[in-house]
Scaffold this motif. Sequence first.
Motif, mmCIF file in Angstrom:
data_model
loop_
_atom_site.group_PDB
_atom_site.id
_atom_site.type_symbol
_atom_site.label_atom_id
_atom_site.label_comp_id
_atom_site.label_asym_id
_atom_site.label_seq_id
_atom_site.Cartn_x
_atom_site.Cartn_y
_atom_site.Cartn_z
ATOM 1 N N MET A 1 0.819 -1.186 0.000
ATOM 2 C CA MET A 1 0.000 0.000 0.000
ATOM 3 C C MET A 1 0.870 1.261 0.000
ATOM 4 N N LYS A 2 1.903 1.275 0.866
ATOM 5 C CA LYS A 2 2.800 2.428 0.912
ATOM 6 C C LYS A 2 3.421 2.687 -0.451
ATOM 7 N N LEU A 3 3.865 1.625 -1.067
ATOM 8 C CA LEU A 3 4.552 1.722 -2.352
ATOM 9 C C LEU A 3 3.654 2.382 -3.401
ATOM 10 N N TYR A 4 2.409 1.969 -3.474
ATOM 11 C CA TYR A 4 1.496 2.501 -4.481
ATOM 12 C C TYR A 4 1.148 3.966 -4.234
ATOM 13 N N ARG A 5 0.976 4.317 -2.962
ATOM 14 C CA ARG A 5 0.653 5.718 -2.659
ATOM 15 C C ARG A 5 1.847 6.631 -2.922
ATOM 16 N N ALA A 6 3.041 6.186 -2.548
ATOM 17 C CA ALA A 6 4.238 6.992 -2.804
ATOM 18 C C ALA A 6 4.460 7.150 -4.308
ATOM 19 N N ALA A 7 4.240 6.077 -5.061
ATOM 20 C CA ALA A 7 4.378 6.135 -6.521
ATOM 21 C C ALA A 7 3.348 7.087 -7.116
ATOM 22 N N ALA A 8 2.139 7.075 -6.586
ATOM 23 C CA ALA A 8 1.092 7.969 -7.082
ATOM 24 C C ALA A 8 1.468 9.431 -6.832
ATOM 25 N N HIS A 9 2.103 9.706 -5.703
ATOM 26 C CA HIS A 9 2.537 11.075 -5.409
ATOM 27 C C HIS A 9 3.558 11.540 -6.451
ATOM 28 N N LEU A 10 4.474 10.658 -6.800
ATOM 29 C CA LEU A 10 5.499 10.995 -7.800
ATOM 30 C C LEU A 10 4.870 11.228 -9.169
ATOM 31 N N THR A 11 3.955 10.363 -9.590
ATOM 32 C CA THR A 11 3.357 10.520 -10.920
ATOM 33 C C THR A 11 2.392 11.697 -10.981
ATOM 34 N N SER A 18 6.281 7.143 -15.864
ATOM 35 C CA SER A 18 5.308 6.050 -15.936
ATOM 36 C C SER A 18 5.050 5.479 -14.540
ATOM 37 N N ILE A 19 3.887 4.906 -14.359
ATOM 38 C CA ILE A 19 3.534 4.325 -13.061
ATOM 39 C C ILE A 19 4.456 3.161 -12.726
ATOM 40 N N ASP A 20 4.878 2.401 -13.732
ATOM 41 C CA ASP A 20 5.797 1.286 -13.478
ATOM 42 C C ASP A 20 7.142 1.789 -12.969
ATOM 43 N N ASP A 21 7.655 2.841 -13.586
ATOM 44 C CA ASP A 21 8.907 3.429 -13.145
ATOM 45 C C ASP A 21 8.759 4.010 -11.739
ATOM 46 N N ALA A 22 7.648 4.669 -11.489
ATOM 47 C CA ALA A 22 7.398 5.253 -10.171
ATOM 48 C C ALA A 22 7.325 4.172 -9.096
ATOM 49 N N ARG A 23 6.696 3.057 -9.398
ATOM 50 C CA ARG A 23 6.601 1.957 -8.427
ATOM 51 C C ARG A 23 7.970 1.356 -8.154
ATOM 52 N N GLU A 24 8.769 1.228 -9.205
ATOM 53 C CA GLU A 24 10.122 0.704 -9.023
ATOM 54 C C GLU A 24 10.935 1.632 -8.120
ATOM 55 N N ARG A 25 10.857 2.926 -8.380
ATOM 56 C CA ARG A 25 11.569 3.908 -7.550
ATOM 57 C C ARG A 25 11.062 3.887 -6.119
ATOM 58 N N ALA A 26 9.742 3.785 -5.965
ATOM 59 C CA ALA A 26 9.156 3.747 -4.627
ATOM 60 C C ALA A 26 9.613 2.495 -3.880
ATOM 61 N N GLY A 27 9.722 1.390 -4.583
ATOM 62 C CA GLY A 27 10.204 0.152 -3.968
ATOM 63 C C GLY A 27 11.631 0.298 -3.457
ATOM 64 N N ARG A 28 12.477 0.931 -4.267
ATOM 65 C CA ARG A 28 13.868 1.156 -3.832
ATOM 66 C C ARG A 28 13.908 2.094 -2.626
#
Length: 67
Positions: A1-11, A18-28
């Motif tokens: 959940m944290k990962l998806y919300r943080a990625a959404a903030h970036l996008t 891209s959302i995929d890139d944002a999720r990868e960055r959020a995961g790191r």
Amino acid sequence: MKLYRAAAHLTTTFPEISIDDARERAGRMLERYPHARTGRLGEYLVFDESLGRVIDETGNTSAGETP
């Protein structure tokens, strides 16, 4: 959940990422700061991207050296 919300903030801030890139960055970022709150992770991601863009534009690193 944290990962998806943080990625959404970036996008939301940088729609060209891209959302995929944002999720990868959020995961790191989540691996580096596992106890950070979701909002803070999103802020870290946006700051990291903003800093990267400034460095790309100026050609300067934080140490004042050129890459």
